[in-house]
Design a protein around this motif. Structure first.
Motif, PDB file in Angstrom:
ATOM      1  N   ASP A  41      38.446  30.746  45.628  1.00  0.00           N
ATOM      2  CA  ASP A  41      39.109  31.598  46.438  1.00  0.00           C
ATOM      3  C   ASP A  41      40.390  32.276  45.866  1.00  0.00           C
ATOM      4  N   ARG A  42      41.298  31.248  45.282  1.00  0.00           N
ATOM      5  CA  ARG A  42      42.557  31.776  44.404  1.00  0.00           C
ATOM      6  C   ARG A  42      42.186  32.668  43.250  1.00  0.00           C
ATOM      7  N   THR A  45      40.950  36.053  44.483  1.00  0.00           N
ATOM      8  CA  THR A  45      42.165  36.843  45.001  1.00  0.00           C
ATOM      9  C   THR A  45      42.754  37.462  43.823  1.00  0.00           C
ATOM     10  N   LYS A  48      40.940  40.224  42.068  1.00  0.00           N
ATOM     11  CA  LYS A  48      41.082  41.429  42.949  1.00  0.00           C
ATOM     12  C   LYS A  48      42.412  42.117  42.687  1.00  0.00           C
ATOM     13  N   GLU A  49      43.521  41.019  42.757  1.00  0.00           N
ATOM     14  CA  GLU A  49      44.760  41.510  42.706  1.00  0.00           C
ATOM     15  C   GLU A  49      44.663  42.566  41.541  1.00  0.00           C
TER      16      GLU A  49
END
Length: 202
Positions: A41-42, A45, A48-49
């Motif tokens: 998940d990290r 993220t 995506k960032e």
């Protein structure tokens, strides 16, 4: 604690049917799975960032920027490219060049891409026309190969700038030079006739 429960039916010595129930402690496995999920998940993220950051950077560039895969499909475009084409990225990304441009034009673009893919070297200063929302424009494009982590070419990145004004100025300069040459030839011819007429009485 977390357990996986397993039932094993069997028959004992007097013929009675029995079930042996066994529990395996999977607490450590569950903990590892949870940590792996949190890590994924990290990572998602972060990706995506970074993707959003990259898009912001690309959109701030006034030149048209695009990335195409080996099958000639647009993978990523920037705001300048989308504005020139009059299409949102959703209508560009994932589509082939042949679905967007006239066939002859798309074929010329694809020919340049194939040269970059096969040679694995950039092709620079490509002068070519492009049909846009503002009509036909002239662009100067640089295309460079895009490599994956194993060093394989997986696509082409392009940077394209509008040189229509420069192209038009060059054409005007050529026409002006041609007119000057014609005027110079006419002047030479006039000078020859005038000198001949002046010498004739003599």
């Amino acid at each position: 604690c977390n357990y996986d429960i397993y039932d094993f039916p069997f028959t004992d010595s007097d013929g009675s049917r029995m079930i042996l129930e066994m529990g395996i402690d999977i607490t450590a496995r569950k903990k590892a799975e949870a940590e792996l999920k949190a890590h994924q998940d990290r990572l998602e993220t972060l990706v995506k960032e970074r993707t959003q950051d990259l898009q912001i950077i690309l959109d701030s560039v006034p030149a048209m920027v695009f990335y195409k895969d080996r099958e000639n499909n647009f993978v990523r475009t920037n705001k300048a490219f989308e504005e020139a084409m009059g299409l949102p990225k959703e209508k560009l990304e994932g589509r082939s060049v042949f679905q967007i441009y006239p066939h002859d034009q798309a074929q010329a673009y694809w020919k340049d891409d194939l040269e970059v893919l096969s040679s694995q070297k950039p092709k620079r200063a490509i002068i070519e026309p492009m049909e846009t929302t503002q009509g036909r424009r002239w662009r100067q494009t640089d295309k460079i190969p895009y490599f994956d982590e194993q060093g394989h070419v997986i696509g082409v990145i392009g940077f394209s700038v509008d040189i229509t004004e420069r192209k038009e100025a060059e054409e005007k300069m050529k026409a002006l030079n041609k007119n000057l040459e014609n005027a110079n030839d006419e002047l030479k011819h006039f000078a020859y006739i005038a000198s001949h007429d002046l010498r004739e009485p003599l």
